[in-house]
Enzyme design. Structure first.
Site, PDB file in Angstrom:
ATOM      1  N   HIS B 262     -27.834  37.616   6.477  1.00 51.91           N
ATOM      2  CA  HIS B 262     -27.596  38.296   5.208  1.00 51.91           C
ATOM      3  C   HIS B 262     -28.554  37.799   4.119  1.00 51.91           C
ATOM      4  CE1 HIS B 262     -24.873  40.157   2.096  1.00 51.91           C
ATOM      5  NE2 HIS B 262     -25.398  39.196   1.364  1.00 51.91           N
ATOM      6  N   GLU B 263     -28.571  36.496   3.906  1.00 51.47           N
ATOM      7  CA  GLU B 263     -29.415  35.947   2.831  1.00 51.47           C
ATOM      8  C   GLU B 263     -30.895  36.205   3.109  1.00 51.47           C
ATOM      9  OE1 GLU B 263     -27.976  35.236   0.204  1.00 51.47           O
ATOM     10  OE2 GLU B 263     -25.928  34.914   0.920  1.00 51.47           O
ATOM     11  N   HIS B 266     -31.965  39.382   1.591  1.00 53.53           N
ATOM     12  CA  HIS B 266     -32.306  39.234   0.165  1.00 53.53           C
ATOM     13  C   HIS B 266     -33.699  38.615   0.019  1.00 53.53           C
ATOM     14  CE1 HIS B 266     -28.494  40.392  -1.610  1.00 53.53           C
ATOM     15  NE2 HIS B 266     -27.810  39.454  -0.969  1.00 53.53           N
ATOM     16  N   GLU B 292     -28.080  44.196  -2.363  1.00 51.06           N
ATOM     17  CA  GLU B 292     -27.081  44.078  -1.294  1.00 51.06           C
ATOM     18  C   GLU B 292     -27.413  45.005  -0.124  1.00 51.06           C
ATOM     19  OE1 GLU B 292     -24.213  42.147  -0.640  1.00 51.06           O
ATOM     20  OE2 GLU B 292     -25.142  40.900  -2.182  1.00 51.06           O
TER      21      GLU B 292
END
Lengths: 499, 499
Positions: B262-263, B266, B292
């Site tokens: 997930h990170e 980003h 997101e």
């Protein structure tokens, strides 16, 4: 102008400097390399603001006002005022355009230094160093107060109160003392066994050991941390955040061991400064020399102490999972204190190290007080190594090009390292009159040693001058004999010499 | 005023913000806790300077001048001008003394939130939340431009162009879709085996695996790094320094696995923004929702993809040294996509997560558009959980007190999370028209996926609005059906439902 307003201005400058300290720490530890151009811009901008503030109208106003209204300052305010005045005079007396030109010359000199290292030839950086020297000679009259010689002015920037007159005498005594010890060792000494020092000790094993030792010595990991870096350093953001760094070599555990013990000494100093100096320029070490005295107290006083190592050896064996089970304590201890002439300062042992400094001191003095020609420096360097250490560099990388200091304009800085050695030994002697250092180092509680140093040195931060601190702590001015005596006792024991 | 002068001012503000970013990263990763009071002072001071500059005379002058001289701006200058104007209007329209009072209210609300968590009782923070709501209701008229309802104004701060009218419709569709999938699963689904998910995987094993996966997905570790933290986040200092963080649980490897994936999404976004936006407010994501969408593209689109996991499973088994040798691929894959109603948003699976957001959205809308009483909120919260998820909190810590957002004044923020889900699924659909995503995820080279996202999303930074980006990238406005379809295909496969 109220004291409070003055201290608020000072505090804001310190807050900027704290951000700069973190940026510097990060650059040297974990920053992705690709970020360095961005980092350069950020640091350049913030240090610009910090510098402008430190010589800006508000500081100028405060210095002018309190010059004639010192009675309106509290004791703390007065100390801060004095320190700020010193810093201001150092930073602001040079015309801005000359300072800018000097900064460009520094950038060129650094590039030339890298080239000279590659070419192993001082000629590649000669002109740039010559330019820096010319700048400093131009600046010295601006900085000069009551110093006798030009070089005194530079010495004073790193160690207030230090003079060539004092250093000539002190270094002569140190040089003679060390050369005598070396001659005796060469003649009658038994060389210790050191082969096992290259046994593999993993980074994790080393970490467990040195972190344990640093903590026992008083370094507070809840107010600091240990990170990896290429060039080890201690950097404090504030007294609750004094970070240390090291590099690791799995076939040379002693590098990180003594490295971390050394940096922990710097860290303990910063962690122990009186909180009343928070957010002022007094919340730091008294000088380069005093700071080194604290790191070297750990590294060469405690780190050479037999009781200390006897106590730590079982812990070391435990951390290294049996790799040294065949080595008895005496053999282990002796190996740590081998001495051997070397050409490279940062690889020198604790006995020969001061000679490396004395060589640099003598050359710097020739440059600034005797106008020696730049063309002669490399030859002078090599001759001195041959004379004092009995070995001669084969090229300038092993010789005059090895250090970054001169290309960074830091002339007058090297002596601080040697002062650190002498201060440490003198502090050890004075401490011994009040507490039983050997017994403490054989025990589970080293705190009396740290407490003594905090009481006599740490707590004061930069509010006292180095010579005053040493006089108050030891009852006498700097006396190099304690270092010579200490070295003699350690090395004669290791080399089995009975006098 | 020249464009260059304007951009220089903007750059200096960005440089301050970069220092602030590092201070924040350090606070959340390695800073000694004892340093936090000092850190608060440094951050407070620097963010004060940054804010003052961002609404200061130079920016005001530039905004006034270029209002009527837009023809003097380059394309880049114009984009920066527009963004700066938006930020200025957001920051500067509130009277300074009201903003100060609000900041104090925020501090009080955070303290109250901590108390309420301890007491597991919303009553402990009720008054403080009420105060924040009153402040925001007071501020909304200052911020309001052409929005229809009060809550629209808040939504727009996080996702420009978003309205209650759109969200009501979209969320109704999402809610119905998810509840239907859940009903079908409950009725006909075969629950996957998940017992082995708690097998011990060491932190180092997890690190090796997730770093390898993140790298394959396109996260560049030479322009970022992975650190440990309590609350995982991505933080970018600049496009060459986009740092990600995670927490680890050795008996729940999937937490860090999906967390890092997930990170990394980003981070890839920030790393891929066009360098022409360096040192401007455009060098960041277009909005919270778009950001997101990139992290969730990694986590729920790629992270739910069977081909992806089939390809990674041998690597996972290698990293975990045989601990999963008895688990066949299908069983492993299914375990990762179990769905189960839960009370806590941050522990929710990808199917139920949007319902948690919808509940918060509906309550926020009631607060700002329907003036619901603060006393009813806890009950409303619990009723909605019972209605949508079939479970009811036993206390407010499991309920309305769980999130930090409201006590931080972040009303209107939650919907961005759900937008991220919907955008991600819609991007996946559009991408599939141009490249064969499944085949790529089964291959050794994932770069076509990253390149597609960079081309359509990343490169633009904040120079385009979210709705424009989505329209350009997918050929249509936000359409929640893609998320529903995607969830259906994934979960019906895992739960062995043949429609």
């Amino acid at each position: 102008m109220k004291e409070q307003e003055f201290l608020q201005e000072i505090k804001e400058i310190e807050l900027l400097n704290e951000a700069l300290a973190l940026l510097e720490w990060d650059s040297q530890t974990g920053m992705p390399e690709a970020s360095s151009e961005f980092r350069g811009e950020t640091v350049g901008y913030l240090s610009g603001i910090s510098f402008e503030r430190s010589v800006g109208p508000k500081i100028q106003e405060a210095l002018t006002y309190f010059e004639t209204h010192q009675d309106e300052l509290s004791e703390l305010g007065l100390s801060v005022y004095k320190k700020t005045k010193e810093n201001y005079e150092l930073n602001h007396s040079i015309p801005a355009e000359r300072m800018q030109a000097y900064n460009i010359a520094l950038t060129n000199a650094h590039a030339a230094w890298l080239k000279a290292r590659k070419a192993k030839d001082f000629a590649e950086m000669k002109n740039e160093i010559q330019t820096l020297i010319a700048f400093l000679k131009e600046f010295i009259p601006y900085w000069k107060k009551d110093e006798t010689t030009n070089y005194d002015v530079l010495l004073n920037q790193y160690e207030p109160g230090l003079t060539v007159e004092k250093l000539d005498e002190i270094f002569a005594q140190v040089k003679t003392g060390i050369m005598e010890i070396r001659a005796t060792i060469a003649e009658k000494g038994t060389v210790p066994r050191t082969d096992f020092l290259s046994r593999r000790v993993t980074k994790e094993q080393q970490r467990t050991f040195v972190m344990g030792v640093a903590q026992q010595l008083g370094y507070d990991f809840t107010r600091g941390r240990l990170d990896d870096t290429v060039h080890p350093f201690m950097l404090d953001l504030n007294r609750n955040d004094a970070r240390i760094t090291t590099r690791w070599d799995e076939t040379n555990f002693s590098m990180a061991t003594f490295g971390v013990i050394h940096e922990a000494g710097h860290g303990i100093y910063e962690q122990s400064i009186d909180p009343k100096y928070d957010h002022t320029p007094l919340s730091t070490g008294a000088s380069m020399g005093i700071h080194e005295s604290q790191s070297l107290f750990n590294e060469i006083i405690i780190g050479s102490n037999k009781q200390f190592w006897e106590k730590q050896f079982p812990f070391f064996k435990e951390c290294t999972a049996g790799a040294f089970d065949d080595i008895d304590f005496e053999t282990f201890y002796d190996s740590l204190k081998e001495t051997k002439a070397s050409l490279v300062r940062i690889e020198a042992d604790s006995l020969t190290y001061p000679l490396h400094i004395i060589i640099r001191y003598e050359i710097e003095k020739m440059i600034f007080n005797e106008n020696v020609s730049i063309d002669e420096l490399s030859q002078i360097w090599n001759d001195k190594y041959e004379e004092y250490l009995g070995i001669r560099p084969e090229n300038d990388l092993e010789g005059i090009v090895q250090d970054v200091h001169w290309s960074g304009g830091s002339f007058g800085y090297f002596p601080s390292y040697a002062l650190g050695y002498m201060y440490a030994a003198q502090l050890r002697h004075a401490m011994g009159k009040e507490i039983d250092v050997d017994t403490i180092l054989a025990s589970d509680d080293y705190s009396p040693i740290k407490n003594w140093l905090t009481e006599h040195i740490h707590q004061y931060g930069a509010s006292r001058k180095p010579n005053q601190l040493i006089l108050d702590a030891t009852g006498e001015a700097l006396n190099p004999q304690y270092l010579i005596d200490y070295m003699k006792s350690i090395y004669y024991d290791v080399y089995k010499i009975n006098e």
